[in-house]
Design a protein around this motif. Structure first.
Motif, PDB file in Angstrom:
ATOM      1  N   MET A 197     -19.122 -29.580  20.558  1.00 59.18           N
ATOM      2  CA  MET A 197     -19.873 -30.047  21.719  1.00 59.18           C
ATOM      3  C   MET A 197     -19.884 -31.571  21.698  1.00 59.18           C
ATOM      4  N   ARG A 198     -20.145 -32.186  22.838  1.00 56.51           N
ATOM      5  CA  ARG A 198     -20.173 -33.646  22.912  1.00 56.51           C
ATOM      6  C   ARG A 198     -21.614 -34.119  23.047  1.00 56.51           C
ATOM      7  N   PRO A 199     -22.130 -34.812  22.051  1.00 55.25           N
ATOM      8  CA  PRO A 199     -23.479 -35.361  22.182  1.00 55.25           C
ATOM      9  C   PRO A 199     -23.484 -36.568  23.114  1.00 55.25           C
ATOM     10  N   ARG A 200     -24.635 -36.847  23.667  1.00 53.56           N
ATOM     11  CA  ARG A 200     -24.779 -38.042  24.504  1.00 53.56           C
ATOM     12  C   ARG A 200     -24.647 -39.280  23.630  1.00 53.56           C
ATOM     13  N   ARG A 201     -23.706 -40.153  23.965  1.00 55.67           N
ATOM     14  CA  ARG A 201     -23.499 -41.381  23.198  1.00 55.67           C
ATOM     15  C   ARG A 201     -24.576 -42.404  23.536  1.00 55.67           C
ATOM     16  N   ALA A 202     -25.031 -43.095  22.508  1.00 56.49           N
ATOM     17  CA  ALA A 202     -25.974 -44.188  22.722  1.00 56.49           C
ATOM     18  C   ALA A 202     -25.280 -45.314  23.475  1.00 56.49           C
ATOM     19  N   ALA A 203     -26.036 -46.029  24.295  1.00 56.87           N
ATOM     20  CA  ALA A 203     -25.461 -47.091  25.138  1.00 56.87           C
ATOM     21  C   ALA A 203     -24.794 -48.175  24.304  1.00 56.87           C
ATOM     22  N   ASP A 204     -25.335 -48.440  23.107  1.00 61.90           N
ATOM     23  CA  ASP A 204     -24.779 -49.494  22.262  1.00 61.90           C
ATOM     24  C   ASP A 204     -23.832 -48.933  21.200  1.00 61.90           C
ATOM     25  N   ASP A 205     -23.379 -47.691  21.385  1.00 61.75           N
ATOM     26  CA  ASP A 205     -22.486 -47.079  20.405  1.00 61.75           C
ATOM     27  C   ASP A 205     -21.323 -46.414  21.140  1.00 61.75           C
ATOM     28  N   ASP A 260     -17.909 -47.862  20.793  1.00 68.47           N
ATOM     29  CA  ASP A 260     -16.633 -48.384  20.314  1.00 68.47           C
ATOM     30  C   ASP A 260     -15.855 -47.395  19.447  1.00 68.47           C
ATOM     31  N   PHE A 261     -16.558 -46.568  18.664  1.00 64.93           N
ATOM     32  CA  PHE A 261     -15.875 -45.647  17.757  1.00 64.93           C
ATOM     33  C   PHE A 261     -15.371 -44.440  18.540  1.00 64.93           C
ATOM     34  N   GLY A 262     -14.078 -44.189  18.481  1.00 65.22           N
ATOM     35  CA  GLY A 262     -13.478 -43.133  19.291  1.00 65.22           C
ATOM     36  C   GLY A 262     -13.608 -41.742  18.732  1.00 65.22           C
ATOM     37  N   GLY A 263     -14.034 -41.627  17.464  1.00 64.61           N
ATOM     38  CA  GLY A 263     -14.158 -40.309  16.847  1.00 64.61           C
ATOM     39  C   GLY A 263     -12.879 -39.887  16.154  1.00 64.61           C
ATOM     40  N   PHE A 296      -8.646 -33.043  18.470  1.00 63.31           N
ATOM     41  CA  PHE A 296      -8.657 -32.355  19.759  1.00 63.31           C
ATOM     42  C   PHE A 296      -9.512 -33.068  20.793  1.00 63.31           C
ATOM     43  N   HIS A 297     -10.698 -33.553  20.366  1.00 57.04           N
ATOM     44  CA  HIS A 297     -11.675 -34.057  21.335  1.00 57.04           C
ATOM     45  C   HIS A 297     -12.144 -35.477  21.064  1.00 57.04           C
ATOM     46  N   GLY A 298     -11.657 -36.108  20.019  1.00 58.52           N
ATOM     47  CA  GLY A 298     -12.097 -37.466  19.730  1.00 58.52           C
ATOM     48  C   GLY A 298     -13.553 -37.516  19.329  1.00 58.52           C
ATOM     49  N   ASP A 299     -14.434 -37.874  20.280  1.00 58.57           N
ATOM     50  CA  ASP A 299     -15.827 -38.116  19.935  1.00 58.57           C
ATOM     51  C   ASP A 299     -16.742 -36.914  20.194  1.00 58.57           C
ATOM     52  N   CYS A 300     -16.272 -35.715  19.867  1.00 63.66           N
ATOM     53  CA  CYS A 300     -17.188 -34.579  19.823  1.00 63.66           C
ATOM     54  C   CYS A 300     -18.091 -34.747  18.605  1.00 63.66           C
ATOM     55  N   LEU A 301     -19.028 -33.838  18.405  1.00 62.36           N
ATOM     56  CA  LEU A 301     -19.977 -33.971  17.303  1.00 62.36           C
ATOM     57  C   LEU A 301     -19.270 -34.069  15.956  1.00 62.36           C
ATOM     58  N   GLU A 302     -18.276 -33.211  15.727  1.00 61.26           N
ATOM     59  CA  GLU A 302     -17.532 -33.250  14.476  1.00 61.26           C
ATOM     60  C   GLU A 302     -16.791 -34.572  14.317  1.00 61.26           C
ATOM     61  N   GLY A 303     -16.258 -35.082  15.422  1.00 56.50           N
ATOM     62  CA  GLY A 303     -15.532 -36.343  15.381  1.00 56.50           C
ATOM     63  C   GLY A 303     -16.410 -37.546  15.146  1.00 56.50           C
ATOM     64  N   LEU A 304     -17.723 -37.383  15.327  1.00 55.98           N
ATOM     65  CA  LEU A 304     -18.662 -38.488  15.141  1.00 55.98           C
ATOM     66  C   LEU A 304     -19.506 -38.379  13.884  1.00 55.98           C
ATOM     67  N   ILE A 314     -17.008 -41.526   6.890  1.00 55.49           N
ATOM     68  CA  ILE A 314     -16.199 -42.360   5.995  1.00 55.49           C
ATOM     69  C   ILE A 314     -15.176 -43.170   6.791  1.00 55.49           C
ATOM     70  N   ALA A 315     -14.567 -42.543   7.791  1.00 57.35           N
ATOM     71  CA  ALA A 315     -13.583 -43.259   8.605  1.00 57.35           C
ATOM     72  C   ALA A 315     -14.224 -44.444   9.322  1.00 57.35           C
ATOM     73  N   ARG A 316     -15.465 -44.301   9.689  1.00 57.54           N
ATOM     74  CA  ARG A 316     -16.123 -45.351  10.461  1.00 57.54           C
ATOM     75  C   ARG A 316     -16.708 -46.444   9.578  1.00 57.54           C
TER      76      ARG A 316
END
Length: 293
Positions: free
Chosen positions: A161-169, A171-174, A178-186, A193-195
């Motif tokens: 699922m995709r959580p709502r991104r914070a307005a100041d967060d 830049d990190f693509g996840g 498959f989905h980039g910044d889905c919950l697992e990607g974030l 560790i990647a971030r």
């Protein structure tokens, strides 16, 4: 005198290790062993050798890493599907065990097995509907209603699922392929560790990562509350071992829910009661359910 309970086998099949057990249930384990997850041939040979030492097994339950086919009516029931674990895609895990021993085999995801154990024997014993979420190498979730695993064409994928991104967060693509910044990607361990270059537990308590990860996991909890109306959400996995993270998630979920839900975040969001044995305990329950059916 009460009749003896049947002897059961249990396998928690993880991407890093297999945990094997024999007993008449999760409360009475006779022997337990851990082996590394290597190639399928080697790993399954060691698994078979372990169970051959125990005559009289009535059934075996398997909670496995996935994705996998859990639908018994499907042609590939019992198979691990397209997994990033080298060599394991299309492995007929449950079928090979069933054919080798001539026994009924229960098969589901490792997170569904853990969800079942926490619902029947652990932190969600009092819940009519419960959700277990593991936050570690990946993020996965299992849903239990009236003591039974919920799933249709596949199994729940709460990590995607995709959580709502914070307005100041932004830049990190996840890291999810498959989905980039889905919950697992974030918020999974590898994403952290990647971030930031370290696991969450190794970052200073005042590091921004703690608030960001707690926020995303709180968003997930509130989405699950809105979608499934669970009595309990149990949060497990390695990332949840970070000091203070559980409390941050509960506080953030409460602050963001607007007082909308019938049960408070403090009532619903819980720590696991079974800890590291929840997956193996669930595999025992999968085996026991076959005999009851």
């Amino acid at each position: 005198m009460p009749a003896e309970r049947p002897l059961l086998g249990a396998i928690e099949a993880g991407g890093t290790k297999f945990v094997l057990g024999v007993g008449d249930g999760p409360d009475a384990i006779i022997e337990q062993m851990q082996i590394p997850t290597r190639d399928p041939e080697t790993t399954l040979a060691e698994t078979v050798a372990f169970f051959r030492k125990h005559a009289g097994l009535a059934a075996i339950g398997i909670g496995s890493f996935g994705p996998l086919e859990r639908n018994r009516d499907a042609a590939k029931w019992g198979h691990i599907l397209a997994t990033p674990k080298p060599g394991w895609s299309d492995c007929d895990l449950a079928g090979s065990i069933a054919r080798t021993f001539g026994l009924p085999v229960g098969f589901d995801t490792d997170v569904n097995a853990a969800a079942l154990a926490e619902a029947r024997r652990g932190a969600a014993r009092d819940a009519k509907v419960s959700v277990y979420v593991t936050i570690g190498t990946g993020i996965g979730g299992g849903v239990i209603a009236d003591g039974q695993i919920i799933g249709g064409t596949g199994h729940p994928e709460l990590g995607h699922m995709r959580p709502r991104r914070a307005a100041d967060d932004r830049d990190f693509g996840g890291t999810c392929p498959f989905h980039g910044d889905c919950l697992e990607g974030l918020a999974s361990g590898p994403a952290i560790i990647a971030r930031w270059g370290q696991s969450l537990s190794h970052l200073a308590p005042d590091h921004e990562a703690h608030a960001i990860i707690a926020g995303y996991l709180a968003e997930m909890c509130n989405s699950v509350r809105a979608t499934l109306a669970p009595d309990a959400i149990v949060l497990g996995g390695g990332v949840m071992g970070t000091p203070g993270l559980f409390e941050r998630i509960v506080a953030e979920a409460s602050a963001r829910d607007g007082g909308y839900f019938a049960l408070s975040a403090n009532q619903v969001i819980r720590r696991p009661a079974l800890g590291p044995i929840s997956g193996l305990a669930g595999a025992f329950l999968l085996a026991a359910d076959l005999l009851q059916d």
